[in-house]
Design an enzyme around this catalytic site. Structure first.
Site, short mmCIF file in Angstrom:
data_model
loop_
_atom_site.label_atom_id
_atom_site.label_comp_id
_atom_site.label_asym_id
_atom_site.label_seq_id
_atom_site.Cartn_x
_atom_site.Cartn_y
_atom_site.Cartn_z
CB THR A 187 -3.55 14.88 8.23
OG1 THR A 187 -4.55 15.64 7.60
CG2 THR A 187 -2.24 15.06 7.49
CG ASN A 188 -7.24 13.97 3.97
OD1 ASN A 188 -7.59 13.96 5.15
ND2 ASN A 188 -8.09 13.96 2.97
CG LEU A 189 -1.32 9.86 4.87
CD1 LEU A 189 -1.05 8.42 5.26
CD2 LEU A 189 -0.19 10.77 5.35
CB SER B 138 -7.60 7.60 9.49
OG SER B 138 -8.38 8.65 8.97
CB SER B 139 -7.17 12.92 10.85
OG SER B 139 -7.58 12.99 9.51
CE1 TYR C 122 -9.83 3.01 7.29
CE2 TYR C 122 -9.98 5.30 8.01
CZ TYR C 122 -9.23 4.21 7.61
OH TYR C 122 -7.86 4.33 7.51
CE LYS D 234 -7.38 2.02 10.06
NZ LYS D 234 -6.18 1.19 10.05
N GLY E 55 0.82 -1.21 0.00
CA GLY E 55 0.00 0.00 0.00
C GLY E 55 0.86 1.25 0.00
CB VAL F 243 1.08 4.10 4.74
CG1 VAL F 243 1.89 4.39 5.98
CG2 VAL F 243 0.09 5.23 4.52
N GLY F 244 2.58 1.59 3.66
CA GLY F 244 3.49 0.48 3.93
C GLY F 244 4.71 0.52 3.02
P1 GDP Z 1 -12.16 12.75 3.36
O1 GDP Z 1 -11.02 13.64 3.74
O2 GDP Z 1 -12.30 11.57 4.25
O3 GDP Z 1 -13.44 13.53 3.24
O4 GDP Z 1 -11.84 12.07 1.96
P2 GDP Z 1 -11.51 12.53 0.46
O5 GDP Z 1 -10.06 12.75 0.30
O6 GDP Z 1 -12.14 11.49 -0.43
O7 GDP Z 1 -12.30 13.90 0.22
C1 GDP Z 1 -11.89 15.13 0.74
C2 GDP Z 1 -12.75 16.24 0.19
O8 GDP Z 1 -12.43 16.44 -1.18
C3 GDP Z 1 -14.26 16.02 0.26
O9 GDP Z 1 -14.88 17.24 0.59
C4 GDP Z 1 -14.59 15.64 -1.19
O10 GDP Z 1 -15.94 15.91 -1.55
C5 GDP Z 1 -13.62 16.54 -1.94
N1 GDP Z 1 -13.36 16.15 -3.34
C6 GDP Z 1 -13.38 16.99 -4.39
N2 GDP Z 1 -13.17 16.34 -5.54
C7 GDP Z 1 -12.98 15.04 -5.20
C8 GDP Z 1 -12.72 13.87 -5.97
O11 GDP Z 1 -12.63 13.88 -7.19
N3 GDP Z 1 -12.55 12.71 -5.26
C9 GDP Z 1 -12.64 12.65 -3.90
N4 GDP Z 1 -12.44 11.48 -3.28
N5 GDP Z 1 -12.93 13.76 -3.16
C10 GDP Z 1 -13.10 14.92 -3.80
#
Ligand code: GDP
Length: 328
Positions: free
Chosen positions: A168-170, A111-112, A140, A144, A17, A19-20
């Site tokens: 946070t988001n990676l 995850s955050s 999820y 966690k 994956g 991160v791994g």
């Molecule tokens: P989250 O951080 O758990 O909400 O996960 P995501 O990374 O999937 O989404 C983050 C934010 O980006 C949310 O507000 C989504 O609606 C927005 N977003 C905008 N465009 C996209 C897209 O094309 N894909 C995804 N996954 N999210 C999107």
């Protein structure tokens, strides 16, 4: 407890994956050469007996538990049963198998999204379980949180040293580029690239563009994980992030700049926004001396380069982001 040395036996669960694989790269760069890794065809972590037998036989000195079923907002929201079940079963199999095998140290990756949806910002570790979760990723998050509590309970009852990190988001190399299941950054990179090739000049962004997210390059995340192993962090919860966030509209602009897509953004408000903001308070890890080093604009440029390279490598057979059990 034996000290960690370059020859220590280190098991990275979820090494394929995002991160791994970054943890494996980071460990190898630092000179750790006794890495235990197993492909899913050889070891199925959803199988309790196989997992326990593997851990009892190998008895690693340290485990990075980065195997998980992960995905973006849409995958979390629609495959709710898979997200809660697979994550619960993988983490209970690995954490309990580790304990039974006498493995003293482990780092569990979460995850955050474990934190309450509307909690104060930046989010401190002690806000866990102080309010309701974001509904789109509640299954999820519950899985966690169960993993964190399992580590905590085992540390108390059995004297293990199992610590937890909440990134946070990676984003970064080896990400999932499937538009239905990916996170926002890889999705935007792919959409911007395809829009540039098609000459359309528009980037389609889900939701309103106003949610704020904090993005961390996965090599920084891996660096934080190895830092924790080397500092012998024995228990507790640690946020990992940059401490800075941007709106989705801003990150979309940054992606357009990196890809060289000129034009406008359309917002698809039929798609969910999810949590309005999730900015982590990263002072706990900062006070120990760790901080992120890859700037977001630079990280996006690097990631776009990786994306182009993986497309070129795979040629016409490129399977962008085939879904799999992978790291968060
Ligand atoms: P989250 O951080 O758990 O909400 O996960 P995501 O990374 O999937 O989404 C983050 C934010 O980006 C949310 O507000 C989504 O609606 C927005 N977003 C905008 N465009 C996209 C897209 O094309 N894909 C995804 N996954 N999210 C999107």
């Amino acid at each position: 407890m034996r000290p960690i040395e370059r020859s220590s036996r280190i098991y990275v669960a979820g090494h394929r994956g995002m991160v791994g694989s970054a943890i494996v790269r980071c460990l190898r760069r630092a000179g750790y050469h006794n890495l235990l890794i197993r492909d899913r065809s050889d070891l199925d972590l959803t199988d309790q007996r196989q997992t326990a037998a593997f851990l009892a036989q190998e008895r690693p000195d340290y485990i990075f538990l980065a195997a998980a079923k992960v995905g973006g907002i849409q995958a979390n929201n629609t495959q709710r049963g898979d997200f809660i079940y697979q994550n619960l079963v993988i983490e209970t199999n690995v954490i309990n198998g580790a304990r039974l095998a006498g493995v003293e140290r482990l780092l569990f990756l979460g995850s955050s999204c474990i934190y309450p949806r509307d909690c104060a910002q930046p989010i401190r570790e002690e806000y866990l379980l102080t309010g309701p979760l974001e509904p789109t990723n509640e299954p999820y998050a519950i899985a966690k949180i169960a993993g964190i509590k399992l580590c905590e309970a085992y540390n108390r009852q059995f004297g293990t040293a199992y610590a937890c990190v909440m990134p946070t988001n990676l984003y970064g190399p080896n990400d999932n580029y499937d538009l239905n299941s990916s996170h926002v950054l890889p999705a935007l990179i792919r959409k911007a690239h395809e829009s540039k090739l098609a000459g359309s000049g528009r980037l389609e962004v889900w939701g309103s563009g106003s949610p704020r997210r904090e993005f961390l390059h996965v090599d920084d995340m891996a660096d934080a994980c190895v830092f924790m192993m080397e500092r012998a962090v024995a228990e507790g919860l640690y946020n990992v992030g940059t401490g800075e966030d941007v709106t989705i509209a801003e990150v979309a602009r940054m992606v357009m700049d990196a890809v060289g897509l000129k034009g406008g953004i359309s917002f698809d408000t039929s798609k969910p926004d999810g949590t309005p903001r999730k900015l982590l308070d990263v002072s706990r890890l900062a006070s120990m001396g760790w901080k992120a080093s890859i700037d977001l604009a630079e990280g996006i440029r690097l990631t776009y380069g990786d994306y182009l390279e993986s497309r070129a490598l795979a040629g016409s057979g490129f399977q962008a982001g085939s879904e799999q059990v992978r790291t968060p």
